[in-house]
Design an enzyme around this catalytic site. Structure first.
Site, PDB file in Angstrom:
ATOM      1  N   SER A 144     -11.272  -0.066  -2.521  1.00 27.22           N
ATOM      2  CA  SER A 144     -10.448  -0.313  -1.338  1.00 27.22           C
ATOM      3  C   SER A 144     -10.963   0.452  -0.116  1.00 27.22           C
ATOM      4  O   SER A 144     -12.099   0.268   0.289  1.00 27.22           O
ATOM      5  CB  SER A 144      -8.998   0.045  -1.674  1.00 27.22           C
ATOM      6  OG  SER A 144      -8.119  -0.424  -0.692  1.00 27.22           O
ATOM      7  N   HIS A 150     -11.051  -5.846  -1.265  1.00 25.46           N
ATOM      8  CA  HIS A 150      -9.933  -6.790  -1.139  1.00 25.46           C
ATOM      9  C   HIS A 150      -9.337  -6.698   0.256  1.00 25.46           C
ATOM     10  O   HIS A 150      -9.599  -5.741   0.990  1.00 25.46           O
ATOM     11  CB  HIS A 150      -8.860  -6.509  -2.207  1.00 25.46           C
ATOM     12  CG  HIS A 150      -8.240  -5.145  -2.083  1.00 25.46           C
ATOM     13  ND1 HIS A 150      -7.344  -4.817  -1.100  1.00 25.46           N
ATOM     14  CD2 HIS A 150      -8.408  -4.015  -2.819  1.00 25.46           C
ATOM     15  CE1 HIS A 150      -6.965  -3.562  -1.230  1.00 25.46           C
ATOM     16  NE2 HIS A 150      -7.612  -3.043  -2.264  1.00 25.46           N
TER      17      HIS A 150
END
Length: 242
Positions: A124, A147
């Site tokens: 992330s 993501h």
């Protein structure tokens, strides 16, 4: 008489041995090590471990890296003349986007040589921190999850909220593309890929794949990272001498 008194004041060998053992046991209980290594190093090690904590305090059972602790450390390393290079060790699940970007921007703007290494995971918002260093490494088995940016908790369902999310996402994409060899288009493709992550969108990149995509510079371990950092330090010293 004086010799007898002096001898009486000296600790007995058996007592000294017991005191040493007690100290060693205490060190093992508190630090998990028999001896704490004392080493004057010219390299500062910055750990980014667990969840990156920003404006909200995480529950006590969470292992976190607090940005209000990390930022002063980076400033101190930049100002300290004894510190000649910084190695960033990442094993993080990600966390607060703005806090992660703040740490990444500070690492990227340091004047001293920096090297990062992803061990275990750099997921992330850990991705921008990993690529912020001058040279980035990833362990063979380490992973990085890419993501979209998302919010948790109460969200006001208005167009401005989604515009804010998109702008924040663009900041992350531009930063990663600027500090690595991956293009914005490729990073977006990995970010919005469907079918790879169960019940979610995004991509899980492992070791050599991260290098092939241009996200990370090299596959390697801690010796590779420190070797590269020492080379950068020597090169900078040579430039200063010239």
């Amino acid at each position: 008489m004086m010799n007898e008194e002096y001898a009486a004041e000296q600790p007995k060998p058996a007592e000294e041995e017991l005191a040493k053992k007690a100290t060693a046991v205490q060190a093992i209980q508190q630090l998990g090590a028999a001896n704490v290594p004392q080493l004057e190093s010219n390299i500062f090690c910055l750990n980014v471990i667990g969840q990156i904590e920003g404006h909200l305090v995480m529950p006590p059972q969470n292992k976190t890296t607090k940005y209000e602790h990390v930022i002063p450390q980076i400033v101190a390393a930049e100002q300290n003349p004894k510190v000649e290079g910084v190695v960033i060790i990442l094993n993080t699940v990600g966390g607060d986007v703005e806090a992660g970007l703040a740490i990444a921007e500070m690492i990227a703007t340091m004047s001293k040589p920096t090297v990062s290494i992803v061990l275990g995971g750099g997921h992330s918002i850990g991705v921008p921190i990993a690529v912020a260093a001058d040279t980035s490494f990833i362990a063979e088995t380490a992973t990085m999850t890419i993501h979209p940016v998302r919010l948790t908790g109460l969200v006001i369902g208005v167009p401005q909220t989604f515009e804010y999310l998109e702008k924040m996402q663009d900041r992350v994409i531009r930063f990663v593309a600027r500090h690595s060899n991956i293009t914005e288009e490729k990073f977006r493709e990995l970010m919005f890929r469907t079918g790879e992550l169960a019940r979610d969108i995004g991509t899980n990149v492992i070791g050599r794949d991260a290098v092939e995509y241009g996200l990370i510079d090299r596959v390697g371990g801690i010796s590779d990272a420190l070797g590269e950092l020492n080379n950068k330090i020597k090169a900078k010293k040579g430039e200063l001498l010239q």
